[in-house]
Scaffold this active site. Structure first.
Site, short mmCIF file in Angstrom:
data_model
loop_
_atom_site.label_atom_id
_atom_site.label_comp_id
_atom_site.label_asym_id
_atom_site.label_seq_id
_atom_site.Cartn_x
_atom_site.Cartn_y
_atom_site.Cartn_z
CD GLU A 151 16.73 6.71 -5.56
OE1 GLU A 151 15.65 6.76 -4.95
OE2 GLU A 151 16.86 7.05 -6.76
CD GLU A 234 9.56 5.92 -5.45
OE1 GLU A 234 10.36 6.79 -5.81
OE2 GLU A 234 9.57 4.76 -5.90
#
Length: 387
Positions: A151, A234
């Site tokens: 990622e 997030e």
């Protein structure tokens, strides 16, 4: 910081009296659509998927999807700022847990990508704790389901006492900007994060700049597959008003294999690797060990320097970890642990150290008890100085 896997899974309807509309599963948004389902998603522009993806809390979260992006309209969850966020509402191109955007050409091998132009425009707020992240997912296989092994996170903004996974490993200049580079693992996949020094409200760039930098750090190879590119937030605390105003992303193929930076040899290479050589005795090597520890885990960046006068062809670093430390993942070296004894061996691309040359590798592990660093290192059997 450790962060659980973002998952797309079946979820039941979460009822709320103030909810105007709830989208279950995947659909197509032609007008503003409100999604409050935990893993609800819809498509926009006939090209992208927008997902609520409230994976880290049972508290309610809703997003309003427009024809060009989305905004967070409700976010009741609260996450520990030393741990994981509560969700990742985002818009993406590609495939994420079997949810593929319409007509996508992903997954595709990195070596077949000629360019990946993207652009993003965010709306930020104050008084909340969150990051605004452009996420790039890659894997050795053409995955359309399950977690990917790598990622890449591009942090265009962060607010509050939060930090990326792992520890800092350097800096990079990409897309005309300077970034602090972090590296680590969340226990399910490796993560390389590029963190902006100040908030970036909008940016147009080629995603391949960050993919190529990750490749140069040994995180992936040209044979790996790009599976999805995502942009969103997030949140840890708050988040109402955060928005992706617009998002554009393409992945252009047909570039073929990345050409070598030097001409190929005119004679065949040797069939065997050069012999491993030990550094000269009397201060032939030094090791810099940089840890980052938290309550039940740690990462470590290990830099090896050849301080001798001869070239080292192939290296093996050996040392002992203090009690309570167990390595779970590593990068830039093959790292094995037997009891407390650790052995790290070079990979194909970083085995040669000229005099004065350095290389680095790292790993993440679990921790029981108080943290302390190893004290003695040997390189190819020779004791190294600490730096």
């Amino acid at each position: 910081m450790k962060r659980p896997l973002r998952a797309i899974a079946a979820a039941g309807l979460l009822a709320a009296g103030s909810i105007v509309a709830v989208v279950l599963g995947a659909g197509n948004a032609s007008a503003d659509t409100q999604i409050c389902d935990q893993y609800g998603s819809t498509t926009i522009g006939g090209r992208y998927v927008v997902q609520n993806n409230r994976w880290g809390t049972s508290a309610q979260q809703c997003i309003n999807v427009t024809s060009t992006g989305f905004s967070i309209t409700r976010q009741d969850g609260t996450g520990n700022t030393s741990g994981a966020p509560v969700s990742y509402p985002s818009i993406f191109l590609g495939c994420h847990y079997t949810n593929c955007s319409p007509g996508t050409n992903l997954p595709v091998q990195v070596k077949n990508i000629s360019s990946a132009p993207g652009s993003i425009s965010y709306n930020y707020i104050s008084g909340a704790t969150y990051d605004a992240a452009y996420d790039i997912w890659l894997d050795p296989s053409a995955k359309r389901d399950g977690v990917n092994q790598m990622e890449i996170m591009i942090w265009l903004n962060r607010q509050g006492p939060i930090q990326p996974i792992g520890s800092t490993v350097g800096n990079a200049t990409l897309a005309g900007r300077s970034w602090q580079v972090w590296r680590g693992s969340n226990g399910s996949n490796n993560v390389i994060s590029y963190v902006a020094s100040s908030a970036i409200p909008s940016m147009s760039f080629d995603v391949m700049e960050f993919i190529n930098d990750t490749r140069s750090r040994g995180g992936i190879t040209n044979d790996w597959y790009l599976t999805s590119i995502q942009a969103g937030f997030e949140p840890w605390q708050g988040g109402v008003g955060l928005a992706v105003n617009s998002f554009s992303q393409s992945v252009n193929t047909g570039g073929g294999t990345t050409p070598p930076t030097t001409a190929p040899p005119t004679t065949a290479p040797p069939t065997t690797a050069p012999p491993t050589t030990a550094p000269p005795s009397g201060g032939g090597c030094s090791v810099k060990y940089t840890p980052n520890a938290w309550t039940d885990g740690f990462t470590a960046d290990v830099q090896i320097t050849n301080t001798g006068s001869g070239t080292i062809n192939g290296w093996t670093l050996a040392y002992t970890l203090p009690s309570g430390q167990q390595i779970t993942s590593s990068w830039n070296a093959t790292v094995t642990q037997s009891g407390s004894a650790v052995t790290a061996k070079n990979l194909a691309y970083n085995g040669t150290l000229a005099p004065g040359g350095s290389t680095s590798f790292g790993y993440q592990g679990t921790l029981k008890g108080s943290y302390s660093s190893p004290t003695t290192f040997t390189l190819n059997g020779v004791t190294c100085a600490r730096s």
